[in-house]
Design a protein around this motif. Structure first.
Motif, mmCIF file in Angstrom:
data_model
loop_
_atom_site.group_PDB
_atom_site.id
_atom_site.type_symbol
_atom_site.label_atom_id
_atom_site.label_comp_id
_atom_site.label_asym_id
_atom_site.label_seq_id
_atom_site.Cartn_x
_atom_site.Cartn_y
_atom_site.Cartn_z
ATOM 1 N N ALA A 147 -5.984 -0.469 0.129
ATOM 2 C CA ALA A 147 -4.671 0.154 0.025
ATOM 3 C C ALA A 147 -4.358 1.085 1.193
ATOM 4 C CB ALA A 147 -4.561 0.925 -1.286
ATOM 5 N N TYR A 148 -5.365 1.731 1.769
ATOM 6 C CA TYR A 148 -5.084 2.800 2.726
ATOM 7 C C TYR A 148 -5.518 2.531 4.165
ATOM 8 C CZ TYR A 148 -3.813 5.612 -1.275
ATOM 9 O OH TYR A 148 -3.212 6.074 -2.405
ATOM 10 N N VAL A 149 -6.442 1.626 4.393
ATOM 11 C CA VAL A 149 -6.886 1.367 5.770
ATOM 12 C C VAL A 149 -5.819 0.524 6.471
ATOM 13 C CG1 VAL A 149 -8.646 0.185 7.152
ATOM 14 C CG2 VAL A 149 -9.326 1.562 5.195
ATOM 15 N N PRO A 150 -5.440 0.891 7.679
ATOM 16 C CA PRO A 150 -4.400 0.126 8.405
ATOM 17 C C PRO A 150 -4.851 -1.313 8.675
ATOM 18 C CG PRO A 150 -4.782 2.243 9.449
ATOM 19 C CD PRO A 150 -5.843 2.081 8.404
ATOM 20 N N GLU A 151 -3.847 -2.192 8.758
ATOM 21 C CA GLU A 151 -4.138 -3.618 8.960
ATOM 22 C C GLU A 151 -4.895 -3.916 10.247
ATOM 23 O OE1 GLU A 151 -1.041 -6.440 8.261
ATOM 24 O OE2 GLU A 151 -0.219 -5.246 6.620
ATOM 25 N N PRO A 152 -4.600 -3.265 11.368
ATOM 26 C CA PRO A 152 -5.382 -3.568 12.584
ATOM 27 C C PRO A 152 -6.873 -3.262 12.403
ATOM 28 C CG PRO A 152 -3.370 -2.413 13.180
ATOM 29 C CD PRO A 152 -3.458 -2.403 11.691
ATOM 30 N N HIS A 201 2.012 -4.572 -1.424
ATOM 31 C CA HIS A 201 2.958 -4.302 -2.509
ATOM 32 C C HIS A 201 2.211 -4.136 -3.832
ATOM 33 C CE1 HIS A 201 6.174 -4.931 -5.426
ATOM 34 N NE2 HIS A 201 5.469 -5.941 -5.914
ATOM 35 N N TRP A 202 1.174 -4.920 -4.046
ATOM 36 C CA TRP A 202 0.436 -4.886 -5.313
ATOM 37 C C TRP A 202 -0.418 -3.642 -5.461
ATOM 38 C CZ3 TRP A 202 2.486 -7.784 -8.681
ATOM 39 C CH2 TRP A 202 3.104 -8.966 -8.299
ATOM 40 N N ALA A 203 -0.679 -2.932 -4.376
ATOM 41 C CA ALA A 203 -1.447 -1.682 -4.470
ATOM 42 C C ALA A 203 -0.690 -0.634 -5.272
ATOM 43 C CB ALA A 203 -1.768 -1.142 -3.077
#
Length: 167
Positions: free
Chosen positions: A69-74, A88-90
């Protein structure tokens, strides 16, 4: 000095029974003292094991959820994680779960209100199990009085006791 096998206190009784049980053991003295013997009496119960595994699984799932939920995608792509559900589901799953719990509680309270008779109903005073107290057939001065069966005290008796003695 007392005989070493005399039993006159609970502590001595316990130590004597432990010594008696330990005489037929094939374990070394160190194994008996540490409590890690081969006996089937000791060890974890299944409910303790399930509780431990459940608590560890909950902690691991919570950590994975927060990472997702919190770690950035990169950062996730940098460590090789490229397939995961939408962010969205987070927020949606916990929100749906909380709303479902609140609605279940409201539904439960509503069912209880529907099953309860109204305050003006005679069913709130009398039911299938209410009956007048049995009158004893034994004389009052007799020593052998039977125990009366359980019964409700009538509402008239309660009202007389509570309100008619007011001065």
């Amino acid at each position: 000095m007392e005989d070493r096998h005399s039993v006159n206190s609970p502590r001595r009784t316990l130590s004597f029974s432990k010594r008696r049980r330990a005489t037929g053991s094939f374990l070394e003295q160190d194994d008996r003292a540490s409590g890690f013997g081969l006996s089937g009496e000791h060890g974890p119960k299944p409910s303790e094991v399930y509780g431990f595994v459940g608590s560890i699984s909950t902690v691991v799932a919570t950590v994975i959820f927060f990472i997702w939920a919190y770690v950035p995608e990169p950062w996730l792509h940098a460590i090789g994680i490229s397939y995961y559900p939408s962010r969205h589901w987070a927020l949606a799953v916990p929100a749906y779960a909380m709303v479902s719990i609140v609605l279940a509680l409201v539904f439960y309270v509503g069912l209880n209100f529907m099953a309860t008779p109204p305050p003006t109903s005679i069913n709130t005073i009398f039911d299938d199990y209410s009956r007048d107290p049995m009158r004893s057939v034994y004389p009052e001065d007799s020593d052998e009085q039977p125990i009366e069966p359980i019964s409700d005290i009538g509402i008239n008796t309660i009202n007389d006791l509570m309100f008619n003695n007011v001065q």
